[in-house]
Design an enzyme around this catalytic site. Structure first.
Site, PDB file in Angstrom:
ATOM      1  N   GLU A  99      13.595  -1.062 -30.711  1.00  0.00           N
ATOM      2  CA  GLU A  99      14.414  -2.280 -30.105  1.00  0.00           C
ATOM      3  C   GLU A  99      13.187  -2.681 -29.562  1.00  0.00           C
ATOM      4  OE1 GLU A  99      17.022  -2.879 -30.958  1.00  0.00           O
ATOM      5  OE2 GLU A  99      17.646  -2.006 -32.447  1.00  0.00           O
ATOM      6  N   HIS A 131      11.031  -5.529 -34.890  1.00  0.00           N
ATOM      7  CA  HIS A 131      11.510  -4.790 -36.195  1.00  0.00           C
ATOM      8  C   HIS A 131      10.494  -4.923 -36.792  1.00  0.00           C
ATOM      9  CE1 HIS A 131      15.457  -3.715 -33.569  1.00  0.00           C
ATOM     10  NE2 HIS A 131      15.631  -4.266 -33.504  1.00  0.00           N
ATOM     11  N   TYR A 147      20.192   0.420 -27.002  1.00  0.00           N
ATOM     12  CA  TYR A 147      18.956  -0.676 -26.548  1.00  0.00           C
ATOM     13  C   TYR A 147      19.022  -0.037 -24.449  1.00  0.00           C
ATOM     14  CZ  TYR A 147      20.886  -3.032 -30.218  1.00  0.00           C
ATOM     15  OH  TYR A 147      21.046  -3.260 -31.622  1.00  0.00           O
ATOM     16  N   HIS A 189      25.084 -12.444 -36.484  1.00  0.00           N
ATOM     17  CA  HIS A 189      24.236 -11.057 -35.346  1.00  0.00           C
ATOM     18  C   HIS A 189      22.796 -11.673 -35.271  1.00  0.00           C
ATOM     19  CE1 HIS A 189      24.844  -8.962 -31.300  1.00  0.00           C
ATOM     20  NE2 HIS A 189      23.120  -7.791 -32.810  1.00  0.00           N
ATOM     21  N   ALA A 190      22.020 -11.661 -34.507  1.00  0.00           N
ATOM     22  CA  ALA A 190      20.310 -11.350 -34.978  1.00  0.00           C
ATOM     23  C   ALA A 190      20.310 -10.362 -35.767  1.00  0.00           C
ATOM     24  CB  ALA A 190      19.706 -12.313 -34.273  1.00  0.00           C
ATOM     25  N   HIS A 223      28.899  -4.719 -32.252  1.00  0.00           N
ATOM     26  CA  HIS A 223      27.693  -3.412 -33.023  1.00  0.00           C
ATOM     27  C   HIS A 223      29.005  -2.384 -32.727  1.00  0.00           C
ATOM     28  CE1 HIS A 223      24.713  -5.445 -30.399  1.00  0.00           C
ATOM     29  NE2 HIS A 223      23.676  -4.702 -31.278  1.00  0.00           N
ATOM     30  N   HIS A 262      12.458 -10.653 -30.388  1.00  0.00           N
ATOM     31  CA  HIS A 262      12.516  -9.160 -30.755  1.00  0.00           C
ATOM     32  C   HIS A 262      12.995  -8.237 -32.247  1.00  0.00           C
ATOM     33  CE1 HIS A 262      15.889  -6.318 -29.817  1.00  0.00           C
ATOM     34  NE2 HIS A 262      16.574  -6.229 -30.885  1.00  0.00           N
ATOM     35  N   GLU A 263      13.471  -9.940 -32.952  1.00  0.00           N
ATOM     36  CA  GLU A 263      13.176  -9.336 -34.519  1.00  0.00           C
ATOM     37  C   GLU A 263      12.202  -9.051 -34.942  1.00  0.00           C
ATOM     38  OE1 GLU A 263      16.668  -8.172 -35.036  1.00  0.00           O
ATOM     39  OE2 GLU A 263      16.908  -9.404 -33.338  1.00  0.00           O
TER      40      GLU A 263
HETATM   41  O1  X8Z Z   1      21.780  -6.233 -31.013  1.00  0.00           O
HETATM   42  C1  X8Z Z   1      20.451  -7.176 -30.717  1.00  0.00           C
HETATM   43  C2  X8Z Z   1      19.629  -7.386 -31.536  1.00  0.00           C
HETATM   44  C3  X8Z Z   1      20.145  -6.699 -32.536  1.00  0.00           C
HETATM   45  S1  X8Z Z   1      19.290  -4.975 -32.834  1.00  0.00           S
HETATM   46  C4  X8Z Z   1      20.292  -9.458 -31.149  1.00  0.00           C
HETATM   47  N1  X8Z Z   1      21.227  -6.649 -29.190  1.00  0.00           N
HETATM   48  C5  X8Z Z   1      21.980  -5.897 -27.965  1.00  0.00           C
HETATM   49  C6  X8Z Z   1      22.886  -7.164 -28.760  1.00  0.00           C
HETATM   50  O2  X8Z Z   1      23.012  -8.499 -28.831  1.00  0.00           O
HETATM   51  O3  X8Z Z   1      23.943  -6.905 -28.038  1.00  0.00           O
HETATM   52  C7  X8Z Z   1      19.484  -6.849 -28.483  1.00  0.00           C
HETATM   53  C8  X8Z Z   1      20.207  -6.861 -27.033  1.00  0.00           C
HETATM   54  C9  X8Z Z   1      20.937  -5.492 -26.725  1.00  0.00           C
HETATM   55 ZN    ZN Z   2      17.050  -4.964 -32.322  1.00  0.00          ZN
END
Ligand code: X8Z
Ligand code: ZN
Length: 608
Positions: A409, A385, A517, A351-352, A507, A381-382
């Site tokens: 975010e 941050h 988000y 997960h990024a 998450h 996106h990254e």
């Molecule tokens: O978790 C993330 C990022 C890292 S903060 C990749 N996002 C959420 C997800 O993947 O569920 C970005 C969009 C929503």
């Molecule tokens: Zn993020």
């Protein structure tokens, strides 16, 4: 830690180590004579901030190693570092209560408030229970990170989340989709008991810090009373719901054509495994099925793939965008220490994520980059941050952060809104640049608009769980009730309380709050609209790209450089003149799509 900490004075609002980058909106230094108690608070905060920084760095390093090398040993080591941090918070937050009714300076008050709500995962003071909570967290995270599903027909070969997601995105075979969808949800079954205990322990920790429960701490970080925040979420969701429903109705009608009305009810909920994504949070994989017929159809994945970039080269492109706005090059160590490509020989959390390892120059991203458009966007996106971390690095530890989590975010996603076909033409991803039209709006809406209700569901569920309104025996039932109500999506098969479907989303086991988000998805359109105006752009905002515009870049940097020194409405005001999060920019952006959807939905039922 080699960073020496400069003792705090009221001058700490001024960045300590001013970077070469323009820092146009430095808040003014406040100079007053401190009362004796304020002197005491000053010393208390200086000590607290020094220790906070030390613990955070130690925790980040251990977490980085765990996420890059998932083994039983790294799990224990990460849990130990996390425990140290937890113990510190258990001690320092109750100690700070001494100053509750005291007349401290505004900066001191802000810092004390930040300290109190700092922790995503408060732990009990009792060392045994604290160790138990740390172990559970590390275990849930590695279970998720190392999770895979071994379908019977593959005879021992297993598929990880990336491979299962690929099936969800590309297959149009009901059974194959169902197998991948259900398979991934086996990974989270063992988390069910862990999560039950996790909630008890973390809530005990929250109560010891003076909060009602963990959810209340999470809701207390938005410069407004927690109840007000809940009302804000309802207000914002009501603003965007009609647009979501139009998109939902159009998508459902196309799915009926593809799978048949016996599989997809014409007026009901959409089966969750048909939407191109493991959690039905991003429907852009369905774009080829849903796209209007246009003269030059866009194949963005194909175009990115054709460039044959390495992961690092894709990140360089992202950095190039930021540099075109006047941001500095990323530090050398960023390139040396980041993970861009999924290693073949070990388990990593794919997960990024973006890391502020020493809260100074050592910033990194960790991502399993693929040669597709989704990865290209996520890189931006990254990097958002990363540039935020760098923008605030001069502040004392408690203020060395974003105005609030959704701002962090939103930065990279704001930039990603400027990845228009024209921009892609500039960087030779597209040879022929088509006119920006409804087809591209649809592609983006399938990502962002489709995401909105999901981004409400995750924390609505956790808020209820932490508050005790949902007990373990109805964890899954409540989850799906929310998915039905907000997303208009249903599980394709009956889900029982044997399963733990919330745990199949990163998450939840990683305990990262999710409301950020939702707010970010709205904020990024506000940022985009404001920056386009700043750049002097006059056309429809969905066609605007701020690429190369240093004036817009300055405005963005100035907002980021405020760090946490001001309540977020002030930071928003500095950028856009607005003081509230609002869906009007998003609705303006998608107005042409909305008209088109309404025409398409002429005979389609709306809602579920
Ligand atoms: O978790 C993330 C990022 C890292 S903060 C990749 N996002 C959420 C997800 O993947 O569920 C970005 C969009 C929503
Ligand atoms: Zn993020």
């Amino acid at each position: 830690m080699h960073r020496s900490l400069i003792p705090l004075t009221l001058l700490t609002l001024v960045p300590l180590a001013s970077s070469a980058a323009a820092r146009p909106a430095e808040p003014p230094a406040v100079q007053t004579v401190l009362t004796p108690v304020q002197e005491e608070v000053e010393a208390f905060l200086a000590d607290a901030e020094a220790r906070l920084l030390e613990h955070m760095v130690r925790k980040e390093r251990a977490a980085w190693v765990l996420d890059n090398f998932i083994t039983p040993d790294t799990e224990v080591m990460a849990a130990e570092a996390a425990q140290g941090f937890m113990a510190f918070i258990s001690e320092v937050v109750p100690a700070s209560r001494k100053y509750d009714g005291t007349e401290v300076t505004p900066v001191q008050r802000r810092k004390l408030d930040l300290l109190r709500t700092w922790m995503d995962l408060p732990a009990p003071r009792d060392p045994g229970r604290r160790a138990e909570l740390a172990a559970i967290t590390a275990r849930m995270q590695s279970t998720y990170g190392a999770g895979s599903y071994c379908p019977p027909h593959l005879e021992g070969r297993c598929l990880d989340l990336d491979q299962l997601s690929e099936i969800l995105a590309t297959s149009r075979d009901w059974d194959e989709l169902l197998d991948a969808w259900m398979g991934w949800r086996e990974v989270s079954v063992p988390m069910r008991e862990d999560y039950t205990r996790f909630v008890q322990l973390a809530n005990q920790g929250a109560r010891e810090l003076g909060a009602a429960d963990v959810g209340e701490i999470w809701r207390s970080r938005y410069d407004m009373p927690p109840e007000k925040l809940v009302a804000e979420v309802d207000r914002l969701w009501a603003q965007v719901k009609p647009l979501y429903q139009d998109l939902h109705a159009y998508t459902r009608a196309q799915l009926v054509k593809t799978y048949g009305a016996d599989k997809v009810p014409e007026r009901g909920l959409i089966p969750a495994h048909l939407l191109g994504n493991m959690w039905a949070q991003d429907w852009s994989a369905l774009y080829p099925m849903l796209a209007p017929v246009v003269a030059t159809p866009l194949d963005l994945d194909g175009a990115i793939e054709a460039r044959n970039w390495t992961g690092q080269a894709m990140v360089k492109q992202g950095e190039g965008f930021f540099r075109s706005l006047g941001f500095e090059p990323l530090p050398e160590t960023f390139w040396e220490r980041s993970l861009f490509v999924k290693p073949a020989d070990r388990e990593v959390v794919c997960h990024a994520s973006a890391w502020d390892v020493d809260f100074d120059q050592d910033v990194r991203i960790k991502m399993c980059i693929r040669s597709d458009f989704d990865s290209f966007q996520t890189i931006h996106h990254e990097l958002g941050h990363i540039y935020y971390y760098l923008a605030v690095r001069g502040y004392s530890p408690l203020l060395r952060r974003d105005a609030m989590d959704a701002f962090n975010e939103a930065i990279g996603d704001t930039i990603a809104l400027s990845i228009t076909p024209t921009y892609l033409g500039k960087i030779a991803v597209l040879g022929e640049v088509p006119e920006e039209g409804v087809d591209q709006l649809l592609r983006r809406a399938l990502d962002d608009v489709a995401f909105l209700p999901f981004s409400v569901v995750v924390d609505r569920w956790r808020w209820d769980v932490f508050a005790g309104g949902v007990q373990p025996q109805s964890f899954n039932t409540r989850w799906w009730d929310l998915v039905r109500a907000y997303q208009g999506v249903a599980p394709p098969v009956t889900r029982t309380e044997e399963a733990f479907d919330p745990g199949a989303k990163y998450h939840v086991p990683a305990n990262v709050p999710y409301l950020r988000y939702f707010l970010s998805t709205l904020l990024q359109y506000q940022f985009h609209r404001a920056l386009c105006r700043e750049a002097g752009y006059r056309g429809p905002i969905y066609q605007c790209s701020i690429h190369g515009n240093e004036q817009a870049g300055k405005k963005l940097q100035a907002m980021m450089a405020l760090g946490a020194t001001r309540p977020w409405p002030e930071a928003l005001k500095a950028l856009s003149g607005e003081t509230r999060i609002d869906a009007s920019a998003l609705l303006e952006y998608y107005a042409p799509l909305r008209r088109w959807l309404r025409q398409q939905n002429n005979r389609n039922p709306i809602g579920w």
